[in-house]
Structure formats: C-alpha cells, structure tokens
Design a protein around this motif. Sequence first.
Motif, mmCIF file in Angstrom:
data_model
loop_
_atom_site.group_PDB
_atom_site.id
_atom_site.type_symbol
_atom_site.label_atom_id
_atom_site.label_comp_id
_atom_site.label_asym_id
_atom_site.label_seq_id
_atom_site.Cartn_x
_atom_site.Cartn_y
_atom_site.Cartn_z
ATOM 1 N N ASN A 121 0.814 -1.210 0.000
ATOM 2 C CA ASN A 121 0.000 0.000 0.000
ATOM 3 C C ASN A 121 0.858 1.274 0.000
ATOM 4 O OD1 ASN A 121 0.922 0.273 2.630
ATOM 5 N ND2 ASN A 121 -1.009 -0.349 3.558
ATOM 6 N N ARG A 122 0.186 2.409 0.082
ATOM 7 C CA ARG A 122 0.885 3.695 0.027
ATOM 8 C C ARG A 122 1.827 3.875 1.221
ATOM 9 N NH1 ARG A 122 0.121 8.190 -2.930
ATOM 10 N NH2 ARG A 122 1.000 10.138 -2.110
ATOM 11 N N ASN A 123 1.410 3.382 2.390
ATOM 12 C CA ASN A 123 2.248 3.474 3.574
ATOM 13 C C ASN A 123 3.582 2.757 3.347
ATOM 14 O OD1 ASN A 123 2.774 3.994 6.461
ATOM 15 N ND2 ASN A 123 2.522 1.776 6.685
ATOM 16 N N ALA A 124 3.518 1.555 2.756
ATOM 17 C CA ALA A 124 4.739 0.802 2.458
ATOM 18 C C ALA A 124 5.592 1.549 1.435
ATOM 19 C CB ALA A 124 4.381 -0.591 1.934
ATOM 20 N N MET A 125 4.946 2.177 0.449
ATOM 21 C CA MET A 125 5.682 2.936 -0.568
ATOM 22 C C MET A 125 6.413 4.118 0.066
ATOM 23 S SD MET A 125 4.252 4.748 -4.059
ATOM 24 C CE MET A 125 3.552 6.167 -3.186
ATOM 25 N N ASN A 126 5.737 4.834 0.964
ATOM 26 C CA ASN A 126 6.374 5.970 1.623
ATOM 27 C C ASN A 126 7.568 5.530 2.478
ATOM 28 O OD1 ASN A 126 4.554 7.749 0.487
ATOM 29 N ND2 ASN A 126 3.161 7.711 2.245
ATOM 30 N N VAL A 169 7.868 3.174 -12.390
ATOM 31 C CA VAL A 169 6.723 3.253 -13.294
ATOM 32 C C VAL A 169 5.526 3.776 -12.513
ATOM 33 C CG1 VAL A 169 5.321 2.038 -14.998
ATOM 34 C CG2 VAL A 169 7.584 1.144 -14.403
ATOM 35 N N TYR A 170 4.851 4.773 -13.077
ATOM 36 C CA TYR A 170 3.581 5.246 -12.538
ATOM 37 C C TYR A 170 2.477 4.762 -13.474
ATOM 38 C CZ TYR A 170 4.115 8.175 -8.412
ATOM 39 O OH TYR A 170 4.296 8.612 -7.139
ATOM 40 N N ILE A 171 1.437 4.153 -12.908
ATOM 41 C CA ILE A 171 0.368 3.540 -13.701
ATOM 42 C C ILE A 171 -0.980 4.037 -13.186
ATOM 43 C CG2 ILE A 171 -0.681 1.357 -14.426
ATOM 44 C CD1 ILE A 171 2.107 0.084 -13.563
ATOM 45 N N ASP A 172 -1.863 4.417 -14.114
ATOM 46 C CA ASP A 172 -3.212 4.853 -13.749
ATOM 47 C C ASP A 172 -4.212 4.085 -14.615
ATOM 48 O OD1 ASP A 172 -4.690 7.552 -12.412
ATOM 49 O OD2 ASP A 172 -5.712 6.652 -14.123
ATOM 50 N N LEU A 173 -5.126 3.376 -13.967
ATOM 51 C CA LEU A 173 -6.131 2.616 -14.725
ATOM 52 C C LEU A 173 -7.139 3.578 -15.352
ATOM 53 C CD1 LEU A 173 -6.932 -0.382 -12.337
ATOM 54 C CD2 LEU A 173 -5.083 -0.145 -14.015
ATOM 55 N N ASN A 174 -7.485 3.332 -16.590
ATOM 56 C CA ASN A 174 -8.449 4.189 -17.290
ATOM 57 C C ASN A 174 -9.880 3.739 -17.006
ATOM 58 O OD1 ASN A 174 -6.427 5.711 -18.601
ATOM 59 N ND2 ASN A 174 -6.212 4.134 -20.179
ATOM 60 N N GLY A 175 -10.764 4.706 -16.760
ATOM 61 C CA GLY A 175 -12.196 4.427 -16.723
ATOM 62 C C GLY A 175 -12.750 3.869 -15.434
ATOM 63 N N LEU A 176 -12.021 3.973 -14.301
ATOM 64 C CA LEU A 176 -12.544 3.412 -13.053
ATOM 65 C C LEU A 176 -13.835 4.110 -12.636
ATOM 66 C CD1 LEU A 176 -12.282 1.528 -10.614
ATOM 67 C CD2 LEU A 176 -10.891 3.282 -9.487
ATOM 68 N N LEU A 193 -10.003 -3.039 -10.203
ATOM 69 C CA LEU A 193 -8.740 -2.736 -9.509
ATOM 70 C C LEU A 193 -7.953 -4.015 -9.233
ATOM 71 C CD1 LEU A 193 -9.998 -0.030 -6.989
ATOM 72 C CD2 LEU A 193 -8.259 0.322 -8.756
ATOM 73 N N LEU A 194 -8.666 -5.052 -8.783
ATOM 74 C CA LEU A 194 -8.001 -6.331 -8.482
ATOM 75 C C LEU A 194 -7.390 -6.925 -9.749
ATOM 76 C CD1 LEU A 194 -7.292 -8.728 -6.678
ATOM 77 C CD2 LEU A 194 -9.618 -9.596 -7.024
ATOM 78 N N ASN A 195 -8.172 -6.948 -10.841
ATOM 79 C CA ASN A 195 -7.661 -7.512 -12.097
ATOM 80 C C ASN A 195 -6.482 -6.708 -12.619
ATOM 81 O OD1 ASN A 195 -9.701 -9.376 -11.940
ATOM 82 N ND2 ASN A 195 -11.038 -8.366 -13.426
ATOM 83 N N GLY A 196 -6.579 -5.379 -12.524
ATOM 84 C CA GLY A 196 -5.478 -4.534 -12.978
ATOM 85 C C GLY A 196 -4.219 -4.768 -12.169
ATOM 86 N N ALA A 197 -4.367 -4.891 -10.841
ATOM 87 C CA ALA A 197 -3.207 -5.147 -9.973
ATOM 88 C C ALA A 197 -2.560 -6.482 -10.305
ATOM 89 C CB ALA A 197 -3.645 -5.117 -8.510
ATOM 90 N N GLN A 198 -3.380 -7.489 -10.615
ATOM 91 C CA GLN A 198 -2.837 -8.805 -10.945
ATOM 92 C C GLN A 198 -2.045 -8.763 -12.251
ATOM 93 O OE1 GLN A 198 -6.403 -11.200 -10.857
ATOM 94 N NE2 GLN A 198 -6.129 -11.731 -8.690
ATOM 95 N N GLY A 241 -2.830 4.726 -4.454
ATOM 96 C CA GLY A 241 -4.096 5.324 -4.037
ATOM 97 C C GLY A 241 -5.091 5.329 -5.169
ATOM 98 N N GLY A 242 -6.373 5.088 -4.846
ATOM 99 C CA GLY A 242 -7.402 5.112 -5.877
ATOM 100 C C GLY A 242 -7.104 4.128 -6.990
ATOM 101 N N ASP A 243 -6.968 4.655 -8.233
ATOM 102 C CA ASP A 243 -6.682 3.794 -9.383
ATOM 103 C C ASP A 243 -5.230 3.906 -9.827
ATOM 104 O OD1 ASP A 243 -6.771 6.365 -10.260
ATOM 105 O OD2 ASP A 243 -8.358 6.077 -11.749
ATOM 106 N N GLU A 244 -4.352 4.385 -8.932
ATOM 107 C CA GLU A 244 -2.941 4.587 -9.286
ATOM 108 C C GLU A 244 -2.048 3.536 -8.633
ATOM 109 O OE1 GLU A 244 -1.709 8.529 -8.358
ATOM 110 O OE2 GLU A 244 -3.070 9.477 -9.788
ATOM 111 N N PHE A 245 -1.066 3.069 -9.412
ATOM 112 C CA PHE A 245 -0.096 2.090 -8.944
ATOM 113 C C PHE A 245 1.317 2.590 -9.261
ATOM 114 C CE2 PHE A 245 -4.023 -0.123 -9.579
ATOM 115 C CZ PHE A 245 -4.088 -1.064 -8.562
ATOM 116 N N THR A 246 2.267 2.180 -8.421
ATOM 117 C CA THR A 246 3.663 2.535 -8.630
ATOM 118 C C THR A 246 4.510 1.270 -8.577
ATOM 119 O OG1 THR A 246 3.322 4.659 -7.540
ATOM 120 C CG2 THR A 246 5.594 3.936 -7.798
ATOM 121 N N VAL A 247 5.495 1.212 -9.459
ATOM 122 C CA VAL A 247 6.413 0.074 -9.476
ATOM 123 C C VAL A 247 7.842 0.596 -9.306
ATOM 124 C CG1 VAL A 247 7.338 -1.868 -10.795
ATOM 125 C CG2 VAL A 247 4.905 -1.268 -10.988
#
Length: 455
Positions: free
Chosen positions: A312-317, A337-344, A360-365, A380-386
């Motif tokens: 989660n975001r806490n772990a990222m920080n 990598v910054y990733i934002d899912l389209n159309g949530l 969100l679950l399918n996108g994360a997988q 956070g929300g529909d955003e992911f970081t790698v």
Amino acid sequence: MDFQGYVNLVNKACCVMSIKKDKNDIGEIRIVCANDMYKKSMGEDRYHDNMLYSDLVPKDRKFDQFVYDTAIEGKPRHTYVETKALESWTDMILIPLVQDEEYGYCQFMFEFTKDPDPDRLANVNIDTAAEVIKNCAIFRSADNFLVALSSVTENLRKKSDAERCVVIGLQEEIKKVSVLSESIMDGYKPMREILPTIPYEVVTSWIDTVGDSNCVIVSTEADMAALEKRNPEWVKSLRHEEVYSICFYPMFQNKRPIGYLYVVNFDTMRLAEIKELIELTSFFTTSELITYNLMKKLEEMSSLDMLTGVANRNAMNNRVDQFVVDANLSHTPYGVVYIDLNGLKRVNDRYGHEAGDQMLLNGAQIIASVFRGDEVYRAGGDEFTVISFDNEEAFYAKVERLRDKMSYPNEITCAAGSYYATIGGDIRKAMSIADAAMYLDKEVFYEEHPELKNR
C-alpha cells in the motif's frame, strides 16, 4: 509389603506401579493397586488391580522412563506437565519403594489442574529455575525477538551439552516451515541446510507423532526403535543426520502447532533435568513466538492493500524514506513506473463499486504478473507505482509488455509513465518524472479515444 494399606494412607490420588526388569529395554509397567481417589479420578469402571497402565491411559515413552528411573534406578521424580489426552495439567510425583528379583516398585501420586499453575511451574530444581529465569530475562530485555531467540538457543544447547538446539517456525496456512534460530557445535551441518531436504509432509507428521503426549524424547536406541514404528520417515531423516537422542517440544497456539523447540544429541545421563529445562523454556518461548507472529501480521497488514494484495501507500512511503537514508540504495540503478487505470469512475458509476473493485483487483494482478519480482504498490485510488532494480533494458521491456497487456481494446487499459535512473539518485525526483509522463500518456489516450472519456 502391604501396598494397598500404604496407598490408602495417602490423601491424594495414589497408586503403586511395578516395572518388570529387562536388560534390553524398559519392561512392562503395571498398576499393582490404587487408593479410592486414584480410581475415582481415572474411572472406577475402567480400573482393576495389576492392569497395564497403558490400558488406562495412552502409553507415553517419557513416563515409562520416569517409572524406570524411579523404580529401578531409585531416583525420585517430580514433574508438572500438560496432559493433552486429558485436557489438563498434571502434577506428578514418583517415589522409589522396593525391588525383588523380577520387579521394581514405585509410588505414583498425581493431581490435575485445568490451567497451568505458575506456582507448580516454578517448583523446579534451583539450576533449572535459574536458567529459565535467565532465558525469560533475555526475551523481556531484547528489542528484537530473533536476536533474543538466538541467545536462548545458544544457552539451551550449552546447558544440555547438545550438538544442536533448534527452533522451527510453522505456518500451516501457507505451508511454510523455517528455521527461526539454531545453535550448533563447530563442524556440524546447519539445520537451515537440512530442513529444505525434508519433505513438508514429514515435518507436519511430527505433531501427529507427539499425539496425546506433549513431547518426543529419544535417549536410547530402544526409544528410537519405538519412534520408528510410529513415524519411519522421521526416523529415517534423524538417522541420516546421525541423531541418536532428541528432546522435542511442539509449541501451540489455540491447539494448532506454530513451531518446534528441540535439542539433539544431548547428555542423556541428565535426561530428567534437560527435559525439565526444555519443557519450561518452550512454555515461555511459545508466548514470545505468538507475540512475534502477531506483530509480523500487523506489520504486514499495515503495509498491504487489502483489496488488491499489493503493497500500500504506507509501504511505498517507507520505501522512499529508505532511499533517502540509505546511501548504498540511493546509488543503485533503478526504474520507476507510474500507472493509472483508465475508466474506473465510469465503471463505478455504471456497474457499481463491486465492479470497480474487481477492475482494480484484475489490474493489480496484471501489473504484478508483468513486474514479477519487483516492488508493486497501490499509491491510491486507481494509481499504482512500481520500483524495479532490473537493468535498463529488462526494465523497459517490462514497461512495453505492460502496455501490450493494458492498451485498447483490452478490457482493462492504463496510462503509464516510466523513468530509469542509471546511476541511482533522488527517488522522489524520479517518481515525479514518471508521474508527469503518466499524465501525458493519459492525455494522449483520451485524445485518440475521445468516445471512452465520458462513455
């Protein structure tokens, strides 16, 4: 000797036991006679004089050893142990009586308590008490459980004159077995190298072998042969590692095993003393291990996104903070990598939040499958970081693979921005660059597919 008259004078459950003298093994053990309190405690309808004790309660090899030590060797014995078969704790006293050509005799008295009694647990010889208090003090004064456990296992091994002392952790829910701590004599193979060669099924069979007892003790070849009848695969692994004696205690939480504490190839001439030491130490170690597992679980929960299963975001920080304070880490090449899912929002509005959560679950997988072995966070929300420590070529190959899997007309699409720091550097700057690139990518996506923006 009038054994019946003798036991009738005792004001607690008491019997006289006989053990047949046998040069090769511990002979059969019978209950010669008992007082009324003993018969009532054990079930008057089941009891009769001169019966095999194993017809009344499950046979226990360590209890056999106690009777032998008392009736044949003339050594009084006292112990306070958990009796799983009777779901109670048992305070047992054995006193030597007489011998004849065929048998040795001893007085056996006991008292049940439903829960462990601290006063009875403390009723041990002064050397054992001092050692247990010392180990408890190590746990209580340490900031790190594993560091403290290392000191405790070292103390137990030396006090037992053992080849090794090991604490194994068991997580049944994920079928994971690990060595939490071990102390070994110089020149011996570490258990951390041995354990992976033992099938998981053998490790889980240990608890069934303990059965209604609270431990497994092997101090003679006869003991090993008896254990082999119950668990040949375990004994096979013991013999392979040249184990000839073992004092083995499981540790439980809510009647489920969470670990094992044991010493191997110890001073068998001090069996009773060492058994008492390992037993009491395992009692307190269990409590510390439960706390350790709980804190680990809470730590995992505090850093895990419960919906998607990624960090989660806490772990990222926290990870970003590590980059700031760790010079070696900040000078290591890495990619972001910054990733934002389209159309949530569109999915939530049209189909409901359950459908949005599934997206969100399918996108994360998908993201986790592409960046396998890398650090994936839900920012956070529909955003992911790698964060990836692959080389630059492998990193950008993964980015392209992500675009292939999550570009239109795939069911789930995303905008992505990336940056590779070839000489390391400020990760916050790298993340800012990747974030800006992601927003540009999203603008391009909706310019190319305006019909999806508000549909």
